[in-house]
Design a protein around this motif. Sequence first.
Motif, PDB file in Angstrom:
ATOM      1  N   THR A 295       0.902  -1.198  -0.013  1.00 60.51           N
ATOM      2  CA  THR A 295      -0.042  -0.046   0.024  1.00 60.51           C
ATOM      3  C   THR A 295       0.783   1.296   0.078  1.00 60.51           C
ATOM      4  N   ALA A 327      -9.824   2.487 -10.351  1.00 62.78           N
ATOM      5  CA  ALA A 327     -10.219   2.914  -8.905  1.00 62.78           C
ATOM      6  C   ALA A 327     -10.994   2.038  -8.127  1.00 62.78           C
ATOM      7  N   ARG A 331      -9.338   0.215  -4.874  1.00 62.24           N
ATOM      8  CA  ARG A 331     -10.043   0.521  -3.812  1.00 62.24           C
ATOM      9  C   ARG A 331     -10.598  -0.919  -3.022  1.00 62.24           C
ATOM     10  N   GLU A 332     -10.696  -1.965  -3.919  1.00 63.33           N
ATOM     11  CA  GLU A 332     -11.280  -3.216  -3.655  1.00 63.33           C
ATOM     12  C   GLU A 332      -9.909  -3.873  -2.658  1.00 63.33           C
ATOM     13  N   SER A 335      -8.607  -0.956   0.194  1.00 58.24           N
ATOM     14  CA  SER A 335      -9.503  -0.415   1.104  1.00 58.24           C
ATOM     15  C   SER A 335      -9.330   1.072   1.685  1.00 58.24           C
ATOM     16  N   ASP A 337      -9.264   5.214   1.028  1.00 60.33           N
ATOM     17  CA  ASP A 337     -10.044   6.274   0.442  1.00 60.33           C
ATOM     18  C   ASP A 337      -9.267   7.575  -0.045  1.00 60.33           C
ATOM     19  N   SER A 338      -8.945   7.932  -1.273  1.00 60.23           N
ATOM     20  CA  SER A 338      -8.094   8.583  -1.705  1.00 60.23           C
ATOM     21  C   SER A 338      -8.729   9.898  -2.615  1.00 60.23           C
ATOM     22  N   PHE A 341      -9.702   9.678  -6.219  1.00 65.68           N
ATOM     23  CA  PHE A 341     -10.789   9.126  -6.646  1.00 65.68           C
ATOM     24  C   PHE A 341     -12.218   9.685  -6.542  1.00 65.68           C
ATOM     25  N   LEU A 345     -15.245   7.418  -7.101  1.00 63.09           N
ATOM     26  CA  LEU A 345     -15.830   6.777  -6.321  1.00 63.09           C
ATOM     27  C   LEU A 345     -16.349   7.774  -4.918  1.00 63.09           C
ATOM     28  N   ASN A 347     -16.932   9.237  -1.342  1.00 67.21           N
ATOM     29  CA  ASN A 347     -15.446   9.267  -0.155  1.00 67.21           C
ATOM     30  C   ASN A 347     -16.307   9.700   1.112  1.00 67.21           C
ATOM     31  N   PHE A 349     -15.983   5.431   1.126  1.00 71.00           N
ATOM     32  CA  PHE A 349     -16.520   4.496   0.229  1.00 71.00           C
ATOM     33  C   PHE A 349     -17.457   3.571   0.845  1.00 71.00           C
TER      34      PHE A 349
END
Length: 1286
Positions: A295, A327, A331-332, A335, A337-338, A341, A345, A347, A349
Amino acid sequence: MGSKKRGLESIEEAEDEGPIDKVESEQSKKKLKKEKKKDGENASAASVKPMERRKKRKALDKERHGVSSENHESKPVQTGSELKDADDTKEQPASSPSSGLPEFHITVFKDLVSINSSVREAAVETMVMELQEVQKVYDKLGKKELVERGLQLEAEKDDGLNNCAPSLRYAVRRLIRGVSSSRECARQGFALGLTILLNKIPSIKVQSFLKLIVDLLEVSSSMKGQEAKDCLLGRLFAYGALVRSGRLVEEWISDKNTPYIKEFTSLIISLAAKKRYLQEPAVSVILDMVEKLPTEALLSHVLEAPGMNDWFEGATEVGNPDALLLALKIREKNSLDSKIFDKLLPNPFSPSKLFATSHLSSLVNCLKESTFCQPRIHSVWPVLVNSLLPDVVFQDEDVVSSSSIKKHKRSRKCSSSEEDIAKNLRCFCEVIIEGSLLPSSHDRKHLAFDVLLLLLPRLPASFIPIVLSYKLVQCLMDILSTKDTWLHKVGQYFLKELSDWVRHDDVRKVSVIMALQKHSSGRFDCITRTKTVKDLMAEFKTESGCMLFIQNLTSMFVDEGHASEEPSDQSQTTDDNSELGSAEDKESVGPSGNSDFLRSWVVDSLPSILKYLKLDPEAKFRVQKEILKFLAVQGLFSSSLGTEVTSFELQEKFRWPKAATSSALCRMCIEQLQLLLANAQKGEGQKVEGQEGEGPRALTSIREPIDLGSYFMRFLSTLRNIPSVSLFQTLSNEDEKAFTKLQAMESRLCREERNCLQERNLRLSATANKLHALRYLLIQLLLQVLLRPGEFSEAASELILCCKKAFSSSDLLESSGEDELDGDETPELMNVLVDTLLSLLPESSAPMRSAIEQVFKYFCDDVTDDGLLRMLRVIKKDLKPARHQDAESEDDSDDDDDFLDIEEAEEIDEAETGETGESDEQTDDSEAVVGVEAVEEIPEASDDSDGGMDDDAMFRMDTYLARIFKERKNQAGGETAHSQLVLFKLRVLSLLEIYLHENPGKPQVLSVYSNLAQAFVKPHTAEGSEQLGQRIWGILQKKIFKAKEYPKGEAVQLSTLESLLEKNLKWASKPFKKKRSSENPSKKKQSASRNRHKMIGSLAQNSIFWILKILDARKFPESELQGFFDIFKRVLVGYLDSKKIQIKSNFLKEIFRRRPWIGHHLLGFLLEKCGNAESEFRRVEALDLVIEILKSHVFFNTDVKGQEASKKMLKSHLPKLAFLIKVLVTNMPEKQARRTHVRKFCGKVFQMISTSNLTKSFLKDLPPDAHVACETHLGEAFLALKKLGR
């Protein structure tokens, strides 16, 4: 191919040929260095000007090829391919032993292109092992420059591979160039080689590798389309090899601040931006890297790479599904949150926020643009489906659905997670499927169905109504109803996959059927011209599946009216959907007609469940009860207090629609209820017939526990006793009385039937069959009273009286005074029963007709002659008046005798018929009734056809006929009245067929035959209905002529047989007469008339054979048969003397062959008449009859007594025989064929005479002048006979 590829190929060919001459190589290197020095400080700019470097490389290649060709001038001339093959076979190494490095065989590159994956893998393994050995030795060398100078595979380039052996440098460069080749499996093989090589040999630096990819596979503006595409795909494969080798992860582990991950990410993002088809595989390469990186590296390197932020920012505007895919996958995996995205996506999520209507609307452009990769579905859709329907929930739902089949799905409470998933799925379908894809292009409609197929494997049965929404079903119907578009196959494939998915799951099957029919108003199969719903309904094989389907159909029927008044959920999604949804909803479920249409489908579907169902009797009975309860509740009753009523006796709750059910639907329910009861009765009958040998025990075991009629009557009584429940319509006093009496009588018959069954007696078993049949007729009549008020109350009263008289027990005779019987003045029971059945037949439904036939089957043994004639009288009825014969006809004498008037009379035009009917039939209603009696009757039955029939009974049977006559008088054409009469006759024929089947040997069969034959030959039968004529013909042939039994006994009267024989001989003798109404009748009409004439002749011949068989069986003495012989004599006289008699000689021969005694008696008469015949043709033709009779005398008698009798008979006829031969030889025919026939006849007669030793007697009886004629015309045959006579 373009210059770039040609340059690469030329370099590869040079490399395959082996090391180039050292001097020429040095010159090339010096020249290249001078070229580079000129650009000096502009080294960085050189990369920006690829065309300049391209030109220099081409010049260098030309020089090298020129030197190479000079070195090989002394060798024999070879083609390029031959040279390459020769080098490959020699396996020339890339490293010579003199250089101190191990050998590297470049032939492995050839195997990397192979289609066989195992060959490619073996080649990669060999290549890597050899290069590892080469590099290992190279690393140990002290003076590497000497090795590089001694072994130069290609021109020196600044490729950054300074620590690599020459063979390794060559291999890397060639592998990079190879991934751009489109030949066979070059990309797969060379990419695999790059991956393993980078993984195993760390001497290849990532920086150098990235630089080589750009340098060797750059795309210039001069490249053509395919060439540029190959280079771009080559770069993509090379980047993929780098990721899969794991070198980028190693770089990050060794140096957390390595710039190469960012550089790599930036390069692949820029590559994806070049072409649309590169985006998805480029994202796949990035995802491969993301899977390997932690990560921390993802956040600091991948997401921070140049161009990544812009790529995500512009995704929703330009419609980039690959950015959304990246994205979602990032994310999957992590996990996290950025903010990068934020446009794609939510936020923070969560699935609920991702599939919210507002957020899905922002992703519409991305998802709509994913159609470019069709027919393959974009990778973003499976990711979305995984988020939408998690595996865990799906597995849980499977367990629940398997148990919910035993109870209504409404009884199961959904968990909060299921509710959230259902909400997400509903939003997804409304916004993406229905709001974006379905209203768009054909490609996007195709995509919508592909996405739905992705949903199916994970879709719980409870979510099927969400997916198969109104808009989707409407779109599917539009596609399937239009066969000239390519989308039609898409729709067919979707339906096939949907059907396969639900085939082995009853819960899914029920949900799919309900969705398809609900949103098509019950017309899915009709509109789409398929059998989808019908086939799915036929696949219910279990009791639980049927019960679940019945529950859902019931709910649809009860709730449909209320649901149609509520606004659709789809109308509250977006503005576009609102307009579309509201318009379609109004068109679909707004009008009450469509709602009734859907309910009518529900009513029709319920009984059809049983059509293909194969269950044990008890399970099937339970299914039948559920269907019966629905039909009875919805069709017969209504509730005055609310829409729900609870029966404490039955312990059930019954529901009705909020809006009152239309009378048409109630009638439909009653009709289906009748059909259900009729089918149940047939099923019982089949089982009873199958167990006939077991006696009444079989009846007891079947009927007592499984009697749907008895259950229905108990259910009916229970509901009628509920105060708040009443019949759906108010009955008149007469109908109410009839209804009550029918209920009471059925209950009494049911008790009587049980008593008979308990006795276990064969005689009482037959009585139980009669009671059972009568009970079902009473039930059908009770429903018919509700179905058609005011029409059947009188018939019901008559049938109840018949029941009381047929089973005159004290229980059945308990009634009011008005129903008491009048003793001797009461007509015969069976006559009244037949009259009642006939009065019920015309306007009864098919189930009721079936019940009537069952009753008649068990009572037909007791039918009286009067009752039988009443049935036959219906068959002889006709709408048209009797036709009059032409006064000027030449056949007046014959027509007077022909009471059937079977000649082909003039045809009357339809228009003339209508006018005649209107002018000639200006009578009132009473005259119309009398007109029924005035219709042409058959003489032998006219005197007693109405005997013993009281006026009321007569009027009951003729009411329907009288109304038909009235309708014909009032209507212009009369076709409706005629068709009704034909239909009535067909129904009566069914009863007659049952009678003949049950009583084949009774004398009454003669009466049935006589009337049916007369009805068949009437001209109106042929002109009125071909079906009626065919039906009569079939009954005569199968049930009478070909029956194993025939009428026997003393009751068969000789006079009757004589009369039938004479009439049939007339039918067989009738000539064919052409129509006189038209000068040139059409060929079709002529052919039809001729065919009908042949059928009548065939009927007459079969009838005569059948009558003679009955006559033989009675064995009458010859003295009583004189009337028979006189009939045949008259026929022979007419045959020999009159051209009007067209009886066939072959038919007469067949009679004499089958019944020789007739020929024996008629021989003398026939010989005499042949000698005096007026027609030469008929005389010659009749000779065959004489021979047939003589053969039966002379040749078929083998014993001594028989031979003596034959000789005596022949001797008694010798004078007449001699006279006939004299006439023949003295009046010899002129035609050769006839003369030959005469000679053959005389020869056969001479043979028989000589065999019987009667030659002298014959010659004595033959006149002298005949001797001369015989010698002249017969020659040797007569002379031989004379010799024997001496």
